[in-house]
Scaffold this motif. Sequence first.
Motif, short mmCIF file in Angstrom:
data_model
loop_
_atom_site.label_atom_id
_atom_site.label_comp_id
_atom_site.label_asym_id
_atom_site.label_seq_id
_atom_site.Cartn_x
_atom_site.Cartn_y
_atom_site.Cartn_z
N GLY A 1 -2.69 3.40 -3.65
CA GLY A 1 -2.30 3.25 -4.83
C GLY A 1 -0.82 3.60 -5.03
O GLY A 1 -0.23 3.49 -6.30
N CYS A 2 -0.37 4.46 -4.23
CA CYS A 2 0.94 4.98 -4.26
C CYS A 2 2.15 3.84 -4.03
O CYS A 2 2.03 2.62 -3.01
CB CYS A 2 1.22 6.24 -3.52
SG CYS A 2 0.12 7.49 -3.74
N VAL A 3 3.49 4.12 -4.52
CA VAL A 3 4.55 3.38 -4.06
C VAL A 3 5.29 4.29 -3.15
O VAL A 3 5.93 5.23 -3.79
CB VAL A 3 5.23 2.65 -5.38
CG1 VAL A 3 6.68 1.92 -4.92
CG2 VAL A 3 4.42 1.75 -6.16
N SER B 1 0.16 3.98 -9.95
CA SER B 1 0.89 3.55 -8.93
C SER B 1 2.25 4.50 -8.92
O SER B 1 3.50 4.31 -8.94
CB SER B 1 1.85 2.39 -9.15
OG SER B 1 0.70 1.32 -9.33
N ARG C 1 0.21 4.15 0.41
CA ARG C 1 -0.04 2.72 -0.13
C ARG C 1 -1.35 2.30 -0.63
O ARG C 1 -1.76 1.67 -1.69
CB ARG C 1 1.03 1.64 0.36
CG ARG C 1 2.26 2.25 0.46
CD ARG C 1 3.28 0.65 1.15
NE ARG C 1 2.94 0.50 2.46
CZ ARG C 1 3.63 1.15 3.21
NH1 ARG C 1 4.47 1.93 3.28
NH2 ARG C 1 3.17 0.57 4.63
#
Length: 818
Positions: free
Chosen positions: A276-278, A250, A273
């Motif tokens: 898997g990124c914030v 993340s 997003r």
Amino acid sequence: MTHLPRVVIAAPASGHGKTTVATGLMAALRQRGLAVSGHKVGPDYIDPGYHALATGRPGRNLDPQLVGEERLVPLLRGGARGADVAVVEGVMGLYDGAIGGQGYASTAHVARVIGAPVVLVVDISHASRSIAAVVHGMATFDPAIRISGVVLNKSGSERHAGEVRDALQDTGIPVLGVLGRDDGIVAPGRHLGLVPAVEQHGAAQVIERLAAQVAERIDLDHVLEIASSASALDGEPWDAGREVEPVLGSPVIAVAGGRAFSFRYAETDELLRAAGCVTVEFDPLQDDDLPARTQGIYLGGGFPEAHASGLAANGRMLDALRRAIAAGTPTVAECAGLLYLCRSLDGTPMVGAIPAEARMAPRLTLSYRTAIAPADHLLGLAGSRLAGHEFHRTTVSPVAGDAPAWLLDGRPEGYSMDPAGVGRETLHASYLHTHWAGHPAAAQRFAASAAAAVPTSPTVHAASLPEAGKRRGLHDRPGAGLEFHGDQELGPGLIDFAVNVQQAPRPAWLDAALERSLAATSYPDAAQARDALAARHLRPVEQVLPTAGAAEAFTLIARARAWQRPVVIHPQFTEPDRALAAAGLTPEHVVLGPDFELDPVRVPTAADLVIVGNPTNPTGVLHPAATLRALVRPGRVVVVDEAFIDAVPGERESLAAQQISGLLVLRSLTKTWSIPGVRAGYIVGDPEIVADCVRQQPPWSVSAPALAALAACTSPEARAEAERRAVEIDTSRTVLERGLRDLGVRVVPGSAAPFVLAQVGSGVREALRDKGFAVRRGDTFPGLDPAWARIAVRDSATTRRLLHALAEVHAEGLAVTG
């Protein structure tokens, strides 16, 4: 097959008023209670900003040149999920597309692909009967395009419009409405077109006015009938989750936003997003540092040239970016981001991560480009090809580094660099704007690079240390932050200008109610108070909930649902942050600019919980109700903290009486009624969310005295007394504000609260303490520094004593920075 009512708003050429009519239609249809999805043909970022403000949903682009014709219907359907109608604003003239493309990427091309009828907007200010010839030609030029109605814009008079109507009768195309000349609803422009909504003061009010005019002058029922005539759509809606694979860990992606960086496609965040990124938005103009544990940086488009001095003045952010990029944090910079990372912009120092100078240019560069990756880099493998566009009136010298970012139509452009010496490019900067929905591999590659990066650490700035107080041997509390409270400013012998509780005596009827509650021998029963609050706000009882002050209300809300992206608008009371943190959440901050005005466009579109004060603590700014309503959108809960609204005569701009899905309003009795020891407050709003809060509330959490106070303070007598006190506060606040300004102190204008926010200067708070006066420090509120102090409104005589002490501080040589 899915039926989505939709309509395209087009024109014979640019300048006829497409944006005015399209945005007004969106807002007017939304005011009817419809969920409206706004779209824009072409690569333009600015119009979708106004669409977002009008609809309360992200504005989206439909551009076959950037994403491919095959993605137009999926992107339309994906963007319009849950909408009752989609309004698509065209680009240029109806049949104008990419140069040499035979109308490819034109409004007509997109309308044909998505199977949408067209409403033509025509500027009639310089013609009358000739307008019919223009409309007839537009309607017959391509039989595949169905022009179903006309809106006449910039009419000089009813007689003028009548002449045009008569001439149009033979075309068989109905006139849906007429708009007169009205410069008051035209957004201001600059060298690249319209000023973005995020930079336009009062944009929400302009759109509200425009919606009213459109609703009055355009036949909305006929427009909806035309939109409903569109055929069913085939194919799956676009879904970012099907385009990319999640990476591990993340990683936090810092995404530039605010007034200087207002351009990026909504799908960019959605793809990151989904990978898997914030994504966490930060404002290079206002924020001191990158978001915590940043592993990737995205600097999109905007107008850094219009904000160069402000960007340069924020040395802390320049330093934070410089350090992060030098350490190898993967960074993508498009156009405005490229300028920001140069050594200078028109001679004004910038970040300096790129060895180039940027300057304004005499001519506009506006063109689609075909880009090829000359080598493996952050967004693609060597030889990979994508479509993009350039849109700028600046130039960078040199235009490319030793390793260019792209070959644009065969020429090298931009920078692909390895500033950390890790053996791979971690910085990608170019003029090229790209729409990642058409090239999801770019998002995937960037996300993978971010997942492999080392998170940044907070930057420690010497200027942030309380040196002024230490030099003078003055009182300060180390480590003060979001947990700091005004009570901590108090001490023996100090006159209290720090705490917002009014110092007037409580009414006898309130003391009597409190005394009676203490005589009870049973556990507290909230039923009577809840009934009284429901009657006070003309609501069903299930729409109100007594709480142990605002603190408990925030705690209940933080735990009510599994929030994915909570946002707190700052500067603001810090209790929401503490409540969210206690629930295991890390809220994002949207820090307002120097005028502390709220623009809903600045709030991330994916935010599912937004908390804002009104009037706001500590600024005192009273946001217009229309602006707050613009924050509401499907899938989002908006919490408006009205703890100080009873200090506003007439409680103007309050939303407590408005039944809006997704809205909660918080109230507190602490301040006006001088009962800080009796934690009395309540929630009023959406019954589903109130019910979620009820499930989180422990039994008997609200004391009997608090319930008695809630019931007593809803009476007509109490409301009359609250109004009298609010008028007194207005008068006393004027004395304080005038006195501060006479001393040369900057005061945030227009406070509607029982306090003001003043830029007294670093060290002045401590000096006032030495003279026996306590004011509330400002630097524990995000967005403020030690030069700020919040000063409570007191009676005129006590206020003059404070002003005299402040004048002495000035005479002793402690400079004012306001």
